[in-house]
Write a protein that holds these residues in place. Structure first.
Motif, PDB file in Angstrom:
ATOM      1  N   GLU A 142       0.827  -1.207   0.000  1.00 49.94           N
ATOM      2  CA  GLU A 142       0.000   0.000   0.000  1.00 49.94           C
ATOM      3  C   GLU A 142       0.859   1.255   0.000  1.00 49.94           C
ATOM      4  N   GLN A 143       1.985   1.214   0.703  1.00 48.84           N
ATOM      5  CA  GLN A 143       2.894   2.363   0.711  1.00 48.84           C
ATOM      6  C   GLN A 143       3.481   2.582  -0.686  1.00 48.84           C
ATOM      7  N   VAL A 144       3.837   1.488  -1.356  1.00 51.86           N
ATOM      8  CA  VAL A 144       4.366   1.576  -2.720  1.00 51.86           C
ATOM      9  C   VAL A 144       3.285   2.133  -3.645  1.00 51.86           C
ATOM     10  N   LYS A 145       2.092   1.588  -3.524  1.00 52.03           N
ATOM     11  CA  LYS A 145       0.956   2.035  -4.345  1.00 52.03           C
ATOM     12  C   LYS A 145       0.670   3.514  -4.106  1.00 52.03           C
ATOM     13  N   ASP A 146       0.617   3.918  -2.847  1.00 50.28           N
ATOM     14  CA  ASP A 146       0.359   5.325  -2.519  1.00 50.28           C
ATOM     15  C   ASP A 146       1.474   6.234  -3.030  1.00 50.28           C
ATOM     16  N   GLY A 147       2.710   5.747  -2.970  1.00 54.51           N
ATOM     17  CA  GLY A 147       3.842   6.522  -3.473  1.00 54.51           C
ATOM     18  C   GLY A 147       3.708   6.799  -4.961  1.00 54.51           C
ATOM     19  N   PHE A 148       3.380   5.772  -5.730  1.00 55.95           N
ATOM     20  CA  PHE A 148       3.200   5.957  -7.172  1.00 55.95           C
ATOM     21  C   PHE A 148       1.971   6.806  -7.465  1.00 55.95           C
ATOM     22  N   ARG A 149       0.887   6.563  -6.740  1.00 54.47           N
ATOM     23  CA  ARG A 149      -0.330   7.347  -6.945  1.00 54.47           C
ATOM     24  C   ARG A 149      -0.023   8.827  -6.733  1.00 54.47           C
ATOM     25  N   HIS A 150       0.733   9.144  -5.681  1.00 55.71           N
ATOM     26  CA  HIS A 150       1.102  10.524  -5.391  1.00 55.71           C
ATOM     27  C   HIS A 150       1.954  11.116  -6.526  1.00 55.71           C
ATOM     28  N   LEU A 151       2.934  10.361  -6.998  1.00 58.14           N
ATOM     29  CA  LEU A 151       3.800  10.836  -8.087  1.00 58.14           C
ATOM     30  C   LEU A 151       3.000  11.112  -9.361  1.00 58.14           C
ATOM     31  N   ILE A 152       2.003  10.265  -9.617  1.00 58.02           N
ATOM     32  CA  ILE A 152       1.183  10.432 -10.821  1.00 58.02           C
ATOM     33  C   ILE A 152       0.259  11.639 -10.676  1.00 58.02           C
ATOM     34  N   ILE A 153      -0.411  11.747  -9.537  1.00 56.43           N
ATOM     35  CA  ILE A 153      -1.345  12.859  -9.312  1.00 56.43           C
ATOM     36  C   ILE A 153      -0.610  14.196  -9.333  1.00 56.43           C
ATOM     37  N   GLN A 154       0.603  14.233  -8.761  1.00 59.96           N
ATOM     38  CA  GLN A 154       1.371  15.473  -8.711  1.00 59.96           C
ATOM     39  C   GLN A 154       2.027  15.812 -10.048  1.00 59.96           C
ATOM     40  N   GLY A 155       1.946  14.905 -11.017  1.00 60.27           N
ATOM     41  CA  GLY A 155       2.526  15.163 -12.328  1.00 60.27           C
ATOM     42  C   GLY A 155       4.019  14.905 -12.403  1.00 60.27           C
ATOM     43  N   VAL A 156       4.577  14.301 -11.351  1.00 64.74           N
ATOM     44  CA  VAL A 156       6.007  13.964 -11.361  1.00 64.74           C
ATOM     45  C   VAL A 156       6.253  12.856 -12.383  1.00 64.74           C
ATOM     46  N   MET A 157       5.322  11.918 -12.453  1.00 66.04           N
ATOM     47  CA  MET A 157       5.367  10.870 -13.481  1.00 66.04           C
ATOM     48  C   MET A 157       4.296  11.211 -14.504  1.00 66.04           C
ATOM     49  N   GLU A 158       4.689  11.205 -15.759  1.00 64.81           N
ATOM     50  CA  GLU A 158       3.791  11.620 -16.826  1.00 64.81           C
ATOM     51  C   GLU A 158       3.153  10.433 -17.535  1.00 64.81           C
ATOM     52  N   LYS A 159       2.060  10.724 -18.200  1.00 64.67           N
ATOM     53  CA  LYS A 159       1.332   9.703 -18.962  1.00 64.67           C
ATOM     54  C   LYS A 159       2.288   8.984 -19.909  1.00 64.67           C
ATOM     55  N   ASP A 160       2.157   7.678 -19.946  1.00 69.12           N
ATOM     56  CA  ASP A 160       2.949   6.772 -20.796  1.00 69.12           C
ATOM     57  C   ASP A 160       4.397   6.601 -20.340  1.00 69.12           C
ATOM     58  N   GLU A 161       4.762   7.178 -19.192  1.00 69.16           N
ATOM     59  CA  GLU A 161       6.109   6.972 -18.659  1.00 69.16           C
ATOM     60  C   GLU A 161       6.199   5.555 -18.092  1.00 69.16           C
ATOM     61  N   LYS A 162       7.318   4.901 -18.362  1.00 69.55           N
ATOM     62  CA  LYS A 162       7.514   3.526 -17.904  1.00 69.55           C
ATOM     63  C   LYS A 162       7.846   3.497 -16.416  1.00 69.55           C
TER      64      LYS A 162
END
Length: 126
Positions: A21-41
């Motif tokens: 869940e911590q890993v999932k929340d970490g990625f969710r946060h990065l995606i929502i904040q725009g740190v990770m962009e659409k289609d980024e691996k």
């Protein structure tokens, strides 16, 4: 967060939440904040498991749940990629609002005023 192109997920072993869940929340946060962009691996399961020194099954579970929630998509043989912030049916928003409701009720019980709560929300919204 990203440092030099590398994804950084922080784990807290004292946190009551399971590691996946911590890993999932970490990625969710990065995606929502725009740190990770659409289609980024995303890092491969093996890479991330090695860098975090945790079981690959834990990463696989986090990725699977992120995919079910619409944050990630998988291409067999290629890996997992950011799908963007999902246009969900409001399920996540509903969960968060329920958590907020419980938190606000407890804070009011502890003596926090409505004005203090509103000010707090204004601060984090800036």
């Amino acid at each position: 967060m990203k440092t030099g192109g590398e994804i950084v997920i922080q784990l807290n072993y004292r946190d009551a939440r399971p590691i996946y869940e911590q890993v999932k929340d970490g990625f969710r946060h990065l995606i929502i904040q725009g740190v990770m962009e659409k289609d980024e691996k995303l890092p491969s399961v093996r890479e991330l498991a090695t860098s975090l020194t945790i079981n690959p099954n834990t990463i696989q579970r986090a990725y699977r749940e992120l995919e079910q929630e619409g944050y990630v998509y998988t291409i067999p043989g290629k890996g997992s990629f950011v799908a963007g912030v999902p246009e969900m049916d409001g399920k996540r928003k509903k969960e968060l609002l329920e958590t907020l409701d419980k938190t606000v009720k407890e804070l009011k019980f502890l003596g926090m005023s409505l004005e203090e709560l509103v000010e707090r929300i204004r601060k984090i919204s800036e």
